[in-house]
Structures are given as C-alpha cells and as structure tokens.
Design an enzyme around this catalytic site. Structure first.
Site, PDB file in Angstrom:
ATOM      1  CD  GLU A  34      -2.883   0.750   2.500  1.00 48.11           C
ATOM      2  OE1 GLU A  34      -3.573   1.728   2.800  1.00 48.11           O
ATOM      3  OE2 GLU A  34      -2.834  -0.292   3.188  1.00 48.11           O
ATOM      4  NE  ARG A 260       3.382  -8.081  10.542  1.00 46.43           N
ATOM      5  CZ  ARG A 260       2.727  -7.386   9.609  1.00 46.43           C
ATOM      6  NH1 ARG A 260       1.667  -7.871   9.022  1.00 46.43           N
ATOM      7  NH2 ARG A 260       3.138  -6.186   9.259  1.00 46.43           N
ATOM      8  CE  LYS A 270       3.006   0.136   4.859  1.00 49.03           C
ATOM      9  NZ  LYS A 270       2.547  -0.107   3.480  1.00 49.03           N
TER      10      LYS A 270
HETATM   11  P1  ATP Z   1       2.595  -2.236   8.014  1.00 51.16           P
HETATM   12  O1  ATP Z   1       1.701  -2.890   9.022  1.00 51.16           O
HETATM   13  O2  ATP Z   1       4.021  -2.146   8.419  1.00 51.16           O
HETATM   14  O3  ATP Z   1       2.057  -0.956   7.521  1.00 51.16           O
HETATM   15  P2  ATP Z   1       1.445  -3.608   5.879  1.00 51.16           P
HETATM   16  O4  ATP Z   1       1.281  -5.066   5.881  1.00 51.16           O
HETATM   17  O5  ATP Z   1       0.246  -2.784   6.117  1.00 51.16           O
HETATM   18  O6  ATP Z   1       2.626  -3.253   6.822  1.00 51.16           O
HETATM   19  P3  ATP Z   1       1.613  -3.406   3.070  1.00 51.16           P
HETATM   20  O7  ATP Z   1       2.110  -2.287   2.230  1.00 51.16           O
HETATM   21  O8  ATP Z   1       0.174  -3.702   3.050  1.00 51.16           O
HETATM   22  O9  ATP Z   1       2.073  -3.095   4.548  1.00 51.16           O
HETATM   23  O10 ATP Z   1       2.486  -4.712   2.839  1.00 51.16           O
HETATM   24  C1  ATP Z   1       2.893  -5.216   1.602  1.00 51.16           C
HETATM   25  C2  ATP Z   1       3.256  -6.659   1.789  1.00 51.16           C
HETATM   26  O11 ATP Z   1       4.322  -6.800   2.719  1.00 51.16           O
HETATM   27  C3  ATP Z   1       2.089  -7.456   2.335  1.00 51.16           C
HETATM   28  O12 ATP Z   1       1.947  -8.619   1.561  1.00 51.16           O
HETATM   29  C4  ATP Z   1       2.479  -7.752   3.753  1.00 51.16           C
HETATM   30  O13 ATP Z   1       1.959  -8.986   4.167  1.00 51.16           O
HETATM   31  C5  ATP Z   1       4.009  -7.770   3.686  1.00 51.16           C
HETATM   32  N1  ATP Z   1       4.575  -7.428   4.985  1.00 51.16           N
HETATM   33  C6  ATP Z   1       4.372  -6.303   5.700  1.00 51.16           C
HETATM   34  N2  ATP Z   1       5.022  -6.355   6.876  1.00 51.16           N
HETATM   35  C7  ATP Z   1       5.664  -7.536   6.928  1.00 51.16           C
HETATM   36  C8  ATP Z   1       6.507  -8.208   7.892  1.00 51.16           C
HETATM   37  N3  ATP Z   1       6.823  -7.637   9.048  1.00 51.16           N
HETATM   38  N4  ATP Z   1       6.988  -9.425   7.584  1.00 51.16           N
HETATM   39  C9  ATP Z   1       6.690 -10.000   6.413  1.00 51.16           C
HETATM   40  N5  ATP Z   1       5.905  -9.449   5.470  1.00 51.16           N
HETATM   41  C10 ATP Z   1       5.389  -8.234   5.711  1.00 51.16           C
HETATM   42 MG    MG Z   2      -1.483  -2.792   4.893  1.00 50.72          MG
END
Ligand code: ATP
Ligand code: MG
Length: 547
Positions: A34, A260, A270
């Site tokens: 995102e 994760r 984020k």
């Molecule tokens: P955050 O909670 O840090 O904002 P998010 O999952 O909302 O992370 P996205 O931009 O939606 O961020 O994530 C893109 C991809 O990265 C998704 O497929 C998510 O599952 C993966 N991802 C995010 N954080 C992690 C993590 N700590 N370990 C492994 N994969 C991750």
């Molecule tokens: Mg997200």
C-alpha cells in the site's frame, strides 16, 4: 544471480504439489504494497519471498500498488518503493495499480447481487458491529438482509451514483451470520467514500474493501500463489468464497500465509514509523536508525546482507522474534572480506614522540584487509606528532588494561614500540598531550625479535590528519524496566575524530572498516569532500552467534 533464489520452504512444498498435480502450469506471484509509507525490513522479507519464489520457478512477480483506499497518494512513497525493490536486486514483471480494476470489481459485486449473494445494508458501522456477535454467539441478521435482487441492484447503482453520504449504506456479502469464522458473517465488501482518488479521480464514490478487492486483483493478474502474512489466514475462506462465487476466473489463485518478520529493538509498522518521521524524532524515513530499507541503505547495509538475512530467517507459520544481532551478523560477514581498512581515531589524544626528528615524516606499511591478503597494503605517514584514540590511553590503568598508560610501552600498528613518559595537562586538568619516546630498533616488518609488548594500538599522523565526524548508532528502541519498547535516548552519538589522509577521498556511499572500531559508510547525504561524515554500520565485535 543465484543468491536471489531463496532457500526451500513450506511454501515451495505447496507449489511443487500444485505443479505436479497440474493445478497450475507456471508460478505467478505479486508484491502488493500500500503506497502509504516507506518499505521496511519486514517488507524485504515479503519481497525476497515473492520475487525469490518467482525466480526459483522461472515464473513472474508483479509489483502491484494496493491503492483501493482513496487516501492521498504520495508520489514520494511510490518512488521510494520502486527504488528499494530495485536496490534489493529484484525486477518486477509488471507494475500495476489495484485501482485500475475498479470496473471489474464493480461488475463482480453486481454479479454477486444478481446471484442473491450480496445486499445493500442501511445499518451504520456501529450497528453492523453490534450485530456481528462474538466468537461464542452467532451474529444477528440485518433487517435489510432479505432485500430483493432488484432492490439491491437499484440501491447499489444509487450508491455508485453518489446518492448517499459516507457510511449511509454498504454492500455486504450474504454468507452466514452464524459462521464460527467472524470474517464470513456477511462482511462488508463495498463502502461509500466521497473522496478524490489519486488514479481514478472522482469516477467513484464507492470503494471495495480489502477482502473483496484482493482476491479479484490476484485473479485478474493470473497470480497463482498469493503469499501473505498469517493475520490473513482466517480471511482465506472469504478469499476463496469471493473467487468461487463471482466465478469469472476458472483457475483462481491460492492464498498461502507465512509469519511476519518481527525484530528485537525494532518497531515495524508504517503508521508508527510515519509518526517518528512526522514528529521529527528521526531525520526522515531514511534516517540510518530506521528499519526502513532506505534507512538501512543509508546506514550502510548491503542488499546482499539483507537478502542473506531474509534467507536465514526462513519462512514459517509460527510467529517469532528475530534477534537484530542476526541482521548485524549478516552485514559484518558480507563486509569483512570486501572493504578496506582505514585508521581513524575518536576523541583524539595528541602524542608527541620526543626523540623523533622534528622535520621528518616516514611512510609505514599497513594491510588493507587483514582477512584478505590479496587486497594488499598501503602506506600511511608517521611523524613526531600523532593522534591516538581516546580509548587507547588511561592515566590510571584499569586491571588488565594493556594499552597506553604512563610508563607503559605498546606497539603502534605498522610503526614502532612507543612508551608513554609523561602526561601534559591543560589548565582545566584535561590532557593536552602525551610525551612519548619511540625505539628505532622496533620498526614493524623488520624482523625485530626483542622484547614483547602486550598492546597494539593505531594512530594517525597529526600533520596530515583529516577531521571527520563519526555517527555511532545504536538501537532506536530499547526496553525499559517494565519490558516495554521505548525510544533509546542514545540512539545516535556523534563523535569528532581524525583520519589518515586517504579517507579524504571517500565518496558518499563508500564503505570502510575503521580499524578496531567497526564498519562505516560515508553518509550519502552529509558527506562531502569538505565535511567528512561517516555512519557506523555495525561494530566489529560479534556477541551474536547464529545457530
Ligand atoms: P505495516 O503494518 O508495516 O504498515 P502492511 O502489511 O500494512 O505493513 P503493506 O504495504 O500492506 O504493509 O504490505 C505489503 C506486503 O508486505 C504485504 O503482503 C504484507 O503482508 C508484507 N509485509 C508487511 N510487513 C511484513 C513483515 N513484518 N513481515 C513480512 N511481510 C510483511
Ligand atoms: Mg497494509
């Protein structure tokens, strides 16, 4: 680039099975960020897994921006995401935007309505929540649940045409209000948001929810294995339901979840990282203390070290907390045979060799990398006035202190045995300089077999020394007495020092070992030929032993 093919894991076992059984005849993955912030090392794990898996199976991996929320899109984030993926060493097949599929998503929703599998609900968000039930009690059906197909089609069209305000109505999937899986209790699949979208402008005032949009995005792109994190495991039945009931895609993708990445001394959300940036706790998203890819890059981490780290962490279903020490170990291991050493002293103390000729300078030989003889040697100047590291002198030596103190003799690395004869003080009691003598018979490399000394220290020549700013970083987060993560007030300690003259030529982004101190990089933003600023990537000592 074979190192980009990641180690085998349980996801690959699933894929092997799918390929053997002919469920799919190729592998297509995607990385779906995102664009609401910079990528962090958790994303690096997902990137390595998605791109690495595609590579392993000769398949493809798309970069897809998950922009189904009409939030303000920031071009800064989009550019940063692309730069980070490339820097990590990966190339996407296609760059796509989920918002390009809004038309198909709308058609899919209409299809569900026509099949009697979706309805427009007038309940408010709070009412829907209250109707949802709990893990032990079934949910209550909405009074709108049994609206006719015709009525639902008409209302959904009105929603789309902007007849209603935000939150006045939603479209819900009609599944099962008593499902033990809360996600299946008639989830909301479309909501009204009157906001301008960065890509589709004001074309839409209804936006699909993640659980409805994501499977459709995957299916449209022909993704075979939709790899996501464990919190979506309970959403998988809904993922499968959407694709099955919409029915547009005969061979839908399969969702596979993994745990994760969590790291000690690090917060990886984020939203939290953005708050650190907005509140100026750190100096931007690429502050060298940030766990963002941009921060790690500026800190001096290499893409090889990060990929190696992701590989060693592995892929599992069970959540775990990985020691930051492993990441540090990976970069130490990567740099130890790649970078040259330089003499740099912190908190310098001046040394005057009283029996060394005043006008003379000689060049002494030191090795560029003690682990890699092929990296050769260099000459550094030695003369009557030198600087040593503040930590290499103690006026009153502690027990087992073998470095310089009054009356003690040590080797100056590459040069001579030097003995401290006297300490000269300033008026305020601080040390002005150390008066020392050298023994001309003890020059390094000339086969001196006489008496031994216990300590070897390094130095820089005072006349030719260049001033440097040294930024020593430690963890941004530490644990307080209650075991909570709190900001570390000493996450950045800046020191002034002197370096051997060769370091004046350092280019931004160039890495070195500062002899006996650690690995450093010339800061890509702050280091110029006039002002030399170095970030400590990692120290030399490795308290961490990977299993
Ligand atoms: P955050 O909670 O840090 O904002 P998010 O999952 O909302 O992370 P996205 O931009 O939606 O961020 O994530 C893109 C991809 O990265 C998704 O497929 C998510 O599952 C993966 N991802 C995010 N954080 C992690 C993590 N700590 N370990 C492994 N994969 C991750
Ligand atoms: Mg997200």
């Amino acid at each position: 680039m074979s190192e980009q093919v990641i180690a085998n894991n349980f996801i690959h076992a699933f894929i092997d099975e799918d390929l053997q059984e002919g469920v799919y005849d190729k592998v297509a993955t995607r990385f779906p960020p995102e664009p609401n912030g910079y990528l962090h090392v958790g994303h690096a794990k997902s990137i390595c897994l998605n791109f690495g898996t595609a590579k392993k199976y000769n398949g493809t991996c798309n970069l897809r921006y998950d922009d189904t929320n009409p939030v303000k899109e920031d071009l800064e984030y989009v550019n940063a995401i692309e730069a980070d993926i490339k820097w990590l060493g990966f190339t996407w097949e296609n760059k796509l935007w989920a918002s390009d599929y809004f038309g198909t998503m709308y058609e899919a929703a209409v299809e569900l309505i026509k099949k009697g599998l979706a309805y427009v609900d007038d309940l408010s968000a709070e009412e829907i929540k209250a109707h949802r039930g709990t893990l032990t009690e079934p949910g209550k059906e909405s009074p709108c649940r049994n609206r006719s197909v015709e009525e639902n089609l008409a209302l959904f069209t009105e929603m789309k045409e902007g007849k209603y305000g935000d939150g006045e109505k939603v479209l819900r999937a009609k599944i099962d209000m008593s499902s033990p899986n809360m996600n299946m209790r008639d989830p909301v699949i479309y909501r009204i948001v009157h906001a301008t979208h960065h890509n589709t402008g004001d074309d839409w005032c209804i936006y699909p929810m993640y659980d409805f949009a994501h499977p459709i995005e995957d299916a449209i792109e022909g993704i075979t294995h939709s790899i996501c994190t464990m919190e979506f495991e309970d959403h998988r039945p809904l993922y499968d339901w959407v694709l099955r009931e919409v029915g547009f895609w005969p061979n839908p993708p399969r969702q596979i979840e993994f745990a994760r990445l969590n790291l000690t001394n690090t917060v990886m959300s984020k939203r939290y990282l953005k708050a650190l940036v907005d509140d100026a706790v750190v100096d931007g998203w690429d502050d060298p203390r940030m766990p963002t890819i941009a921060g790690l890059r500026r800190r001096g981490y290499t893409p090889e070290a990060i990929r190696d780290f992701c590989d060693r962490v592995g892929v599992a279903k069970a959540n775990s907390l990985v020691d930051m020490g492993l990441l540090e170990h990976c970069v130490r291991e990567d740099l130890q045979s790649r970078v040259e050493s330089r003499n740099v002293v912190e908190d310098p103390i001046k040394v005057v060799i009283t029996n060394y000729p005043e006008e003379e300078t000689e060049m002494v030989t030191v090795e560029n990398n003690k682990n890699v003889p092929e990296m050769g040697e260099r000459k550094i100047p030695f003369s009557r006035e030198l600087y040593i590291d503040g930590a290499d002198f103690m006026e009153v030596p502690a027990k087992k202190y073998f470095r310089l103190f009054p009356g003690n003799e040590v080797r100056f690395k590459g040069a001579y045995f030097i003995k401290c004869e006297d300490v000269v003080k300033n008026d305020d009691g601080s040390i002005k300089e150390l008066l020392c003598t050298y023994d001309p018979e003890t020059k390094s490399g000339e086969g001196f077999e006489g008496r031994k000394v216990k300590g070897t220290i390094h130095f820089v020549d005072a006349k030719t020394a260049v001033p440097v700013t040294i930024r020593n970083y430690s963890y941004l987060m530490i644990q307080n007495e209650e075991g909570e993560n709190v900001l570390n007030p000493e996450s950045l300690v800046e020191k002034k020092g002197f370096a051997e003259p060769l370091l004046a030529e350092a280019k931004p982004g160039e890495r070195f070992q500062f002899f006996r101190h650690g690995y450093y990089i010339a800061d890509e933003k702050l280091c110029t030929n006039e002002t030399l600023v170095f970030n400590r990537i990692v120290d030399l000592k490795s308290g961490y032993k990977p299993e």
